[in-house]
Design an enzyme around this catalytic site. Sequence first.
Site, PDB file in Angstrom:
ATOM      1  N   HIS A   1      55.592  53.935 -30.866  1.00  0.00           N
ATOM      2  CA  HIS A   1      54.255  54.055 -31.418  1.00  0.00           C
ATOM      3  C   HIS A   1      53.316  52.909 -30.915  1.00  0.00           C
ATOM      4  CE1 HIS A   1      56.777  55.463 -35.180  1.00  0.00           C
ATOM      5  NE2 HIS A   1      56.271  56.562 -34.776  1.00  0.00           N
TER       6      HIS A   1
ATOM      7  N   LYS B   1      59.529  64.295 -46.855  1.00  0.00           N
ATOM      8  CA  LYS B   1      60.594  63.509 -46.265  1.00  0.00           C
ATOM      9  C   LYS B   1      60.749  62.333 -47.384  1.00  0.00           C
ATOM     10  CE  LYS B   1      59.320  63.915 -41.372  1.00  0.00           C
ATOM     11  NZ  LYS B   1      58.676  63.306 -40.394  1.00  0.00           N
TER      12      LYS B   1
ATOM     13  N   ARG C   1      57.158  63.094 -26.678  1.00  0.00           N
ATOM     14  CA  ARG C   1      58.492  62.493 -25.909  1.00  0.00           C
ATOM     15  C   ARG C   1      59.185  63.400 -25.026  1.00  0.00           C
ATOM     16  NH1 ARG C   1      60.459  60.033 -31.489  1.00  0.00           N
ATOM     17  NH2 ARG C   1      59.490  61.831 -32.040  1.00  0.00           N
TER      18      ARG C   1
ATOM     19  N   SER D   1      62.121  56.858 -34.771  1.00  0.00           N
ATOM     20  CA  SER D   1      62.394  56.274 -36.067  1.00  0.00           C
ATOM     21  C   SER D   1      63.522  56.665 -36.602  1.00  0.00           C
ATOM     22  CB  SER D   1      61.173  56.503 -37.020  1.00  0.00           C
ATOM     23  OG  SER D   1      60.020  55.628 -36.275  1.00  0.00           O
TER      24      SER D   1
HETATM   25  P1  ADP Z   1      55.742  62.185 -37.608  1.00  0.00           P
HETATM   26  O1  ADP Z   1      56.655  62.446 -38.967  1.00  0.00           O
HETATM   27  O2  ADP Z   1      54.405  62.732 -37.925  1.00  0.00           O
HETATM   28  O3  ADP Z   1      56.559  62.832 -36.576  1.00  0.00           O
HETATM   29  P2  ADP Z   1      56.225  59.903 -36.410  1.00  0.00           P
HETATM   30  O4  ADP Z   1      56.248  58.315 -37.019  1.00  0.00           O
HETATM   31  O5  ADP Z   1      57.821  60.092 -36.129  1.00  0.00           O
HETATM   32  O6  ADP Z   1      55.882  60.953 -37.550  1.00  0.00           O
HETATM   33  O7  ADP Z   1      55.685  59.928 -35.116  1.00  0.00           O
HETATM   34  C1  ADP Z   1      54.330  59.837 -35.144  1.00  0.00           C
HETATM   35  C2  ADP Z   1      53.902  60.257 -33.721  1.00  0.00           C
HETATM   36  O8  ADP Z   1      54.414  59.551 -32.668  1.00  0.00           O
HETATM   37  C3  ADP Z   1      54.100  61.575 -33.284  1.00  0.00           C
HETATM   38  O9  ADP Z   1      53.344  62.391 -32.407  1.00  0.00           O
HETATM   39  C4  ADP Z   1      55.257  61.096 -32.344  1.00  0.00           C
HETATM   40  O10 ADP Z   1      55.680  62.302 -31.207  1.00  0.00           O
HETATM   41  C5  ADP Z   1      55.029  59.969 -31.733  1.00  0.00           C
HETATM   42  N1  ADP Z   1      55.941  59.249 -31.209  1.00  0.00           N
HETATM   43  C6  ADP Z   1      57.142  58.744 -32.032  1.00  0.00           C
HETATM   44  N2  ADP Z   1      58.124  58.038 -31.198  1.00  0.00           N
HETATM   45  C7  ADP Z   1      57.436  58.005 -29.939  1.00  0.00           C
HETATM   46  C8  ADP Z   1      57.955  57.292 -28.796  1.00  0.00           C
HETATM   47  N3  ADP Z   1      59.000  56.757 -28.765  1.00  0.00           N
HETATM   48  N4  ADP Z   1      57.043  57.516 -27.906  1.00  0.00           N
HETATM   49  C9  ADP Z   1      55.765  58.019 -27.864  1.00  0.00           C
HETATM   50  N5  ADP Z   1      55.470  58.749 -28.992  1.00  0.00           N
HETATM   51  C10 ADP Z   1      56.264  58.706 -29.952  1.00  0.00           C
END
Ligand code: ADP
Length: 167
Positions: A18, A42, A96, A134
Amino acid sequence: MVRLAFYPGSFDPVTFGHLDIIARAARIVDKLVLGVGTHHGKDPMLSTKDRLALLERATSSIGAQAGVKIVVVTFDDLVVDAARRAGAGLIIRGLRDATDFDYEVQMGQMNAALAPDIETIFMAANPATRMISSSLVKQIARMGGDIGPFVPREAIPIVAEAMKKPG
Ligand code: ADP
Protein backbone atom coordinates in the site's frame (compact mmCIF):
# COMPACT_ATOMS: atom_id res chain seq x y z
CA MET A 1 -6.36 22.66 -11.53
CA VAL A 2 -5.86 20.75 -8.30
CA ARG A 3 -5.54 16.99 -8.79
CA LEU A 4 -7.17 15.21 -5.90
CA ALA A 5 -7.21 11.41 -5.66
CA PHE A 6 -8.98 8.94 -3.41
CA TYR A 7 -7.26 5.64 -2.55
CA PRO A 8 -9.70 3.26 -0.86
CA GLY A 9 -8.88 -0.01 0.87
CA SER A 10 -9.31 -2.10 3.97
CA PHE A 11 -5.72 -1.45 5.13
CA ASP A 12 -6.06 -4.31 7.63
CA PRO A 13 -3.18 -3.72 8.21
CA VAL A 14 -1.42 -1.21 5.93
CA THR A 15 1.52 -2.90 4.18
CA PHE A 16 4.62 -1.85 2.24
CA GLY A 17 2.58 -2.65 -0.89
CA HIS A 18 0.00 0.00 0.00
CA LEU A 19 2.76 2.46 0.97
CA ASP A 20 4.46 1.99 -2.39
CA ILE A 21 1.23 2.83 -4.21
CA ILE A 22 0.67 5.82 -1.91
CA ALA A 23 4.21 7.18 -2.47
CA ARG A 24 3.89 6.83 -6.24
CA ALA A 25 0.40 8.36 -6.29
CA ALA A 26 1.73 11.28 -4.22
CA ARG A 27 4.08 12.08 -7.11
CA ILE A 28 1.23 12.62 -9.56
CA VAL A 29 -1.46 14.34 -7.48
CA ASP A 30 -1.73 17.49 -5.37
CA LYS A 31 -3.73 15.90 -2.57
CA LEU A 32 -4.35 12.29 -1.64
CA VAL A 33 -7.26 11.13 0.47
CA LEU A 34 -6.88 7.61 1.88
CA GLY A 35 -10.22 5.93 2.56
CA VAL A 36 -10.41 3.20 5.19
CA GLY A 37 -13.43 1.07 4.28
CA THR A 38 -15.45 0.04 7.30
CA HIS A 39 -18.12 -2.08 5.59
CA HIS A 40 -17.47 -4.94 3.13
CA GLY A 41 -19.07 -7.58 5.35
CA LYS A 42 -15.43 -8.38 6.06
CA ASP A 43 -14.51 -8.91 9.66
CA PRO A 44 -11.36 -6.84 10.07
CA MET A 45 -8.59 -7.83 12.47
CA LEU A 46 -7.82 -4.23 13.41
CA SER A 47 -10.38 -1.70 14.61
CA THR A 48 -11.24 1.21 12.36
CA LYS A 49 -9.47 3.50 14.84
CA ASP A 50 -6.25 1.46 14.66
CA ARG A 51 -6.32 1.19 10.86
CA LEU A 52 -6.84 4.94 10.55
CA ALA A 53 -4.15 5.86 13.11
CA LEU A 54 -1.64 3.46 11.52
CA LEU A 55 -2.22 4.85 8.04
CA GLU A 56 -1.80 8.40 9.33
CA ARG A 57 1.48 7.57 11.05
CA ALA A 58 2.85 5.47 8.19
CA THR A 59 2.12 8.10 5.53
CA SER A 60 3.01 11.38 7.24
CA SER A 61 6.61 11.33 6.02
CA ILE A 62 5.54 10.32 2.49
CA GLY A 63 3.29 13.39 2.30
CA ALA A 64 5.99 15.67 3.70
CA GLN A 65 8.58 14.30 1.27
CA ALA A 66 6.36 14.67 -1.78
CA GLY A 67 5.00 18.03 -0.63
CA VAL A 68 1.50 16.60 -0.93
CA LYS A 69 -1.28 16.73 1.59
CA ILE A 70 -2.33 13.23 2.63
CA VAL A 71 -5.44 12.84 4.74
CA VAL A 72 -7.08 9.69 6.02
CA VAL A 73 -10.85 9.26 6.27
CA THR A 74 -13.22 6.36 6.89
CA PHE A 75 -16.17 5.45 4.68
CA ASP A 76 -18.93 2.87 4.73
CA ASP A 77 -20.71 3.65 1.49
CA LEU A 78 -19.91 3.38 -2.23
CA VAL A 79 -16.32 4.20 -3.20
CA VAL A 80 -17.57 6.69 -5.81
CA ASP A 81 -19.71 8.47 -3.20
CA ALA A 82 -16.79 8.60 -0.76
CA ALA A 83 -14.49 9.86 -3.55
CA ARG A 84 -16.97 12.57 -4.47
CA ARG A 85 -17.36 13.59 -0.84
CA ALA A 86 -13.58 13.94 -0.67
CA GLY A 87 -13.70 16.15 -3.77
CA ALA A 88 -11.64 13.62 -5.74
CA GLY A 89 -11.80 13.23 -9.52
CA LEU A 90 -9.49 10.22 -9.43
CA ILE A 91 -9.60 6.83 -7.70
CA ILE A 92 -6.30 4.98 -7.24
CA ARG A 93 -6.09 1.16 -7.14
CA GLY A 94 -3.12 -1.18 -7.13
CA LEU A 95 -2.74 -4.23 -9.38
CA ARG A 96 -0.65 -7.15 -8.15
CA ASP A 97 -1.60 -9.93 -10.54
CA ALA A 98 -4.21 -11.17 -12.98
CA THR A 99 -6.71 -11.79 -10.20
CA ASP A 100 -6.45 -8.14 -9.10
CA PHE A 101 -6.64 -7.07 -12.74
CA ASP A 102 -9.89 -8.92 -13.48
CA TYR A 103 -11.59 -7.76 -10.30
CA GLU A 104 -10.27 -4.21 -10.26
CA VAL A 105 -11.01 -3.48 -13.93
CA GLN A 106 -14.56 -4.80 -13.53
CA MET A 107 -15.06 -2.68 -10.43
CA GLY A 108 -13.48 0.33 -12.13
CA GLN A 109 -15.86 -0.03 -15.06
CA MET A 110 -18.90 -0.33 -12.81
CA ASN A 111 -17.71 2.70 -10.85
CA ALA A 112 -17.31 4.56 -14.17
CA ALA A 113 -20.93 3.71 -15.01
CA LEU A 114 -22.02 5.05 -11.61
CA ALA A 115 -19.79 8.13 -11.74
CA PRO A 116 -18.56 8.97 -15.28
CA ASP A 117 -16.83 12.10 -13.95
CA ILE A 118 -14.45 10.06 -11.76
CA GLU A 119 -11.51 8.28 -13.39
CA THR A 120 -9.87 5.18 -11.89
CA ILE A 121 -6.11 4.97 -12.22
CA PHE A 122 -4.55 1.50 -11.88
CA MET A 123 -0.98 1.33 -10.70
CA ALA A 124 1.03 -1.84 -11.30
CA ALA A 125 2.54 -3.14 -8.08
CA ASN A 126 6.24 -2.68 -7.48
CA PRO A 127 8.00 -6.05 -8.03
CA ALA A 128 9.63 -5.67 -4.59
CA THR A 129 6.31 -5.48 -2.73
CA ARG A 130 3.96 -7.15 -5.17
CA MET A 131 3.66 -10.37 -3.17
CA ILE A 132 2.43 -8.66 -0.02
CA SER A 133 -1.21 -8.97 0.95
CA SER A 134 -2.87 -7.93 4.20
CA SER A 135 -4.61 -11.30 4.45
CA LEU A 136 -1.31 -13.24 4.30
CA VAL A 137 0.20 -10.81 6.82
CA LYS A 138 -2.67 -11.71 9.15
CA GLN A 139 -2.13 -15.44 8.62
CA ILE A 140 1.59 -15.11 9.33
CA ALA A 141 0.90 -13.08 12.48
CA ARG A 142 -1.67 -15.62 13.71
CA MET A 143 0.91 -18.38 13.37
CA GLY A 144 3.54 -16.41 15.25
CA GLY A 145 5.64 -15.43 12.22
CA ASP A 146 7.61 -12.22 11.72
CA ILE A 147 5.59 -9.64 9.79
CA GLY A 148 8.45 -7.12 9.88
CA PRO A 149 9.35 -7.53 6.17
CA PHE A 150 5.80 -6.63 5.09
CA VAL A 151 4.44 -3.83 7.27
CA PRO A 152 5.68 -0.50 8.63
CA ARG A 153 7.30 -0.79 12.06
CA GLU A 154 4.46 0.95 13.90
CA ALA A 155 2.03 -1.79 12.76
CA ILE A 156 3.89 -4.60 14.54
CA PRO A 157 2.79 -3.92 18.16
CA ILE A 158 -0.76 -3.06 17.06
CA VAL A 159 -1.10 -6.35 15.16
CA ALA A 160 0.44 -8.25 18.09
CA GLU A 161 -2.09 -6.67 20.44
CA ALA A 162 -4.98 -7.57 18.10
CA MET A 163 -3.76 -11.19 18.07
CA LYS A 164 -4.30 -11.44 21.81
CA LYS A 165 -7.98 -10.60 21.53
CA PRO A 166 -10.34 -13.57 21.34
CA GLY A 167 -12.10 -14.30 18.06
P1 ADP B 1 -9.57 -4.01 -0.51
O1 ADP B 1 -10.34 -4.71 0.56
O2 ADP B 1 -10.24 -2.79 -1.07
O3 ADP B 1 -8.99 -4.90 -1.59
P2 ADP B 1 -6.84 -3.74 0.39
O4 ADP B 1 -6.35 -2.98 1.57
O5 ADP B 1 -6.61 -5.21 0.39
O6 ADP B 1 -8.36 -3.39 0.32
O7 ADP B 1 -6.26 -3.14 -0.95
C1 ADP B 1 -6.46 -1.81 -1.33
C2 ADP B 1 -5.84 -1.58 -2.69
O8 ADP B 1 -4.44 -1.75 -2.60
C3 ADP B 1 -6.31 -2.53 -3.79
O9 ADP B 1 -6.36 -1.81 -5.01
C4 ADP B 1 -5.21 -3.56 -3.83
O10 ADP B 1 -5.12 -4.18 -5.09
C5 ADP B 1 -3.99 -2.70 -3.55
N1 ADP B 1 -2.89 -3.46 -2.98
C6 ADP B 1 -2.92 -4.28 -1.92
N2 ADP B 1 -1.70 -4.84 -1.70
C7 ADP B 1 -0.87 -4.34 -2.67
C8 ADP B 1 0.52 -4.54 -3.01
N3 ADP B 1 1.28 -5.38 -2.33
N4 ADP B 1 1.02 -3.86 -4.06
C9 ADP B 1 0.22 -3.03 -4.79
N5 ADP B 1 -1.10 -2.81 -4.53
C10 ADP B 1 -1.64 -3.46 -3.48
